[in-house]
Design a protein around this motif. Sequence first.
Motif, short mmCIF file in Angstrom:
data_model
loop_
_atom_site.label_atom_id
_atom_site.label_comp_id
_atom_site.label_asym_id
_atom_site.label_seq_id
_atom_site.Cartn_x
_atom_site.Cartn_y
_atom_site.Cartn_z
N GLU A 56 0.60 1.58 5.00
CA GLU A 56 1.51 0.43 5.00
C GLU A 56 2.82 0.78 5.69
OE1 GLU A 56 2.13 -1.23 1.10
OE2 GLU A 56 -0.02 -1.46 0.76
N ILE A 57 3.28 1.99 5.50
CA ILE A 57 4.55 2.43 6.10
C ILE A 57 4.38 2.72 7.59
CG2 ILE A 57 6.33 4.23 6.05
CD1 ILE A 57 5.57 4.58 3.02
N PHE A 58 3.25 3.33 7.93
CA PHE A 58 2.94 3.71 9.32
C PHE A 58 1.66 2.97 9.72
CE2 PHE A 58 5.06 7.21 7.18
CZ PHE A 58 6.20 7.31 7.96
N PRO A 59 1.79 1.76 10.30
CA PRO A 59 0.65 0.86 10.47
C PRO A 59 -0.33 1.20 11.59
CG PRO A 59 2.64 -0.15 11.32
CD PRO A 59 3.05 1.14 10.70
N ALA A 60 -0.12 2.29 12.32
CA ALA A 60 -1.04 2.64 13.40
C ALA A 60 -1.12 4.17 13.52
CB ALA A 60 -0.57 2.04 14.73
N PRO A 61 -2.27 4.68 13.94
CA PRO A 61 -2.44 6.13 14.06
C PRO A 61 -1.40 6.83 14.93
CG PRO A 61 -4.57 5.06 14.24
CD PRO A 61 -3.53 3.97 14.25
N ASP A 62 -1.03 6.22 16.05
CA ASP A 62 -0.05 6.88 16.93
C ASP A 62 1.34 6.92 16.29
OD1 ASP A 62 0.00 4.06 17.27
OD2 ASP A 62 0.93 4.24 19.24
N VAL A 63 1.69 5.91 15.53
CA VAL A 63 2.98 5.89 14.82
C VAL A 63 2.98 6.99 13.75
CG1 VAL A 63 4.50 4.51 13.33
CG2 VAL A 63 3.31 3.43 15.27
N PHE A 64 1.88 7.09 13.02
CA PHE A 64 1.73 8.14 12.01
C PHE A 64 1.82 9.53 12.64
CE2 PHE A 64 -1.23 10.98 9.70
CZ PHE A 64 -0.55 11.06 8.49
N MET A 65 1.12 9.73 13.73
CA MET A 65 1.10 11.03 14.40
C MET A 65 2.49 11.40 14.90
SD MET A 65 -1.31 13.24 14.99
CE MET A 65 -2.42 13.95 16.16
N SER A 66 3.23 10.46 15.45
CA SER A 66 4.60 10.73 15.91
C SER A 66 5.50 11.13 14.76
CB SER A 66 5.18 9.49 16.60
OG SER A 66 4.53 9.25 17.80
N MET A 67 5.35 10.47 13.62
CA MET A 67 6.15 10.80 12.45
C MET A 67 5.86 12.23 12.00
SD MET A 67 5.77 11.34 8.89
CE MET A 67 4.18 10.62 8.56
N VAL A 68 4.60 12.62 11.94
CA VAL A 68 4.24 13.98 11.51
C VAL A 68 4.78 14.99 12.52
CG1 VAL A 68 2.36 15.58 11.03
CG2 VAL A 68 2.24 13.22 10.20
N GLN A 69 4.60 14.71 13.79
CA GLN A 69 5.04 15.64 14.84
C GLN A 69 6.55 15.88 14.78
OE1 GLN A 69 3.86 14.39 18.76
NE2 GLN A 69 4.34 16.37 19.65
N SER A 70 7.33 14.82 14.57
CA SER A 70 8.79 14.99 14.55
C SER A 70 9.33 15.37 13.18
CB SER A 70 9.48 13.71 15.04
OG SER A 70 9.21 12.64 14.16
N GLY A 71 8.72 14.90 12.10
CA GLY A 71 9.25 15.14 10.77
C GLY A 71 8.65 16.31 10.02
N TYR A 72 7.47 16.76 10.45
CA TYR A 72 6.76 17.83 9.75
C TYR A 72 6.21 18.85 10.75
CZ TYR A 72 6.84 14.63 5.78
OH TYR A 72 7.24 13.80 4.77
N PRO A 73 7.06 19.43 11.60
CA PRO A 73 6.55 20.35 12.62
C PRO A 73 5.71 21.52 12.07
CG PRO A 73 8.94 20.15 12.78
CD PRO A 73 8.49 19.23 11.70
N PRO A 74 6.05 22.10 10.89
CA PRO A 74 5.20 23.19 10.39
C PRO A 74 3.78 22.73 10.03
CG PRO A 74 7.35 23.26 9.34
CD PRO A 74 7.26 21.95 10.08
N VAL A 75 3.65 21.48 9.63
CA VAL A 75 2.32 20.93 9.32
C VAL A 75 1.58 20.62 10.62
CG1 VAL A 75 1.10 18.95 8.30
CG2 VAL A 75 3.02 20.00 7.08
N PHE A 76 2.31 20.12 11.59
CA PHE A 76 1.71 19.70 12.85
C PHE A 76 1.24 20.89 13.69
CE2 PHE A 76 1.81 17.93 17.20
CZ PHE A 76 0.95 16.86 17.00
N ARG A 77 2.06 21.92 13.79
CA ARG A 77 1.71 23.12 14.57
C ARG A 77 2.11 24.35 13.75
NH1 ARG A 77 -1.21 20.24 16.89
NH2 ARG A 77 -1.02 19.51 19.02
#
Length: 135
Positions: A56-77
């Motif tokens: 509901e907060i992140f309504p599309a996969p690309d929006v979700f992925m961008s949030m993880v990439q910028s907000g959770y870099p240790p989880v992303f890489r």
Amino acid sequence: MRIAALLVAISLVFSSTAALADDIAAAQDVIRAQEQAFVRGDANAAYSHAAPSIREIFPAPDVFMSMVQSGYPPVFRHRSFEFGESKVEGGWIAQRVHIIDANGEAWIALYTLEQQADGSYKITGCSLLKAGQAV
């Protein structure tokens, strides 16, 4: 008669423990699948493990992925991603993950997962804390 009652009690304890272990393993499988989707850059697969409240907060996969990439870099890489202790409470699981990020810094991620109506687990959140910091 007492022996039969004792055997029933012991079997209930072991079946309950086995069910908890199964739930923890299922939750860890979900986290690992999402982690691997991040590694592959597969936004659709990563998004598929997010709970409805996250969707509901992140309504599309690309929006979700961008949030993880910028907000959770240790989880992303990261260099390493290892499971720590788990806690099960009703249909909820809290799972600690020890992460070494791409720069070699240590982090603790606390994932929360909720069991869905179909019995599967979905990720409801992830909190990051640099290892060694107080909560």
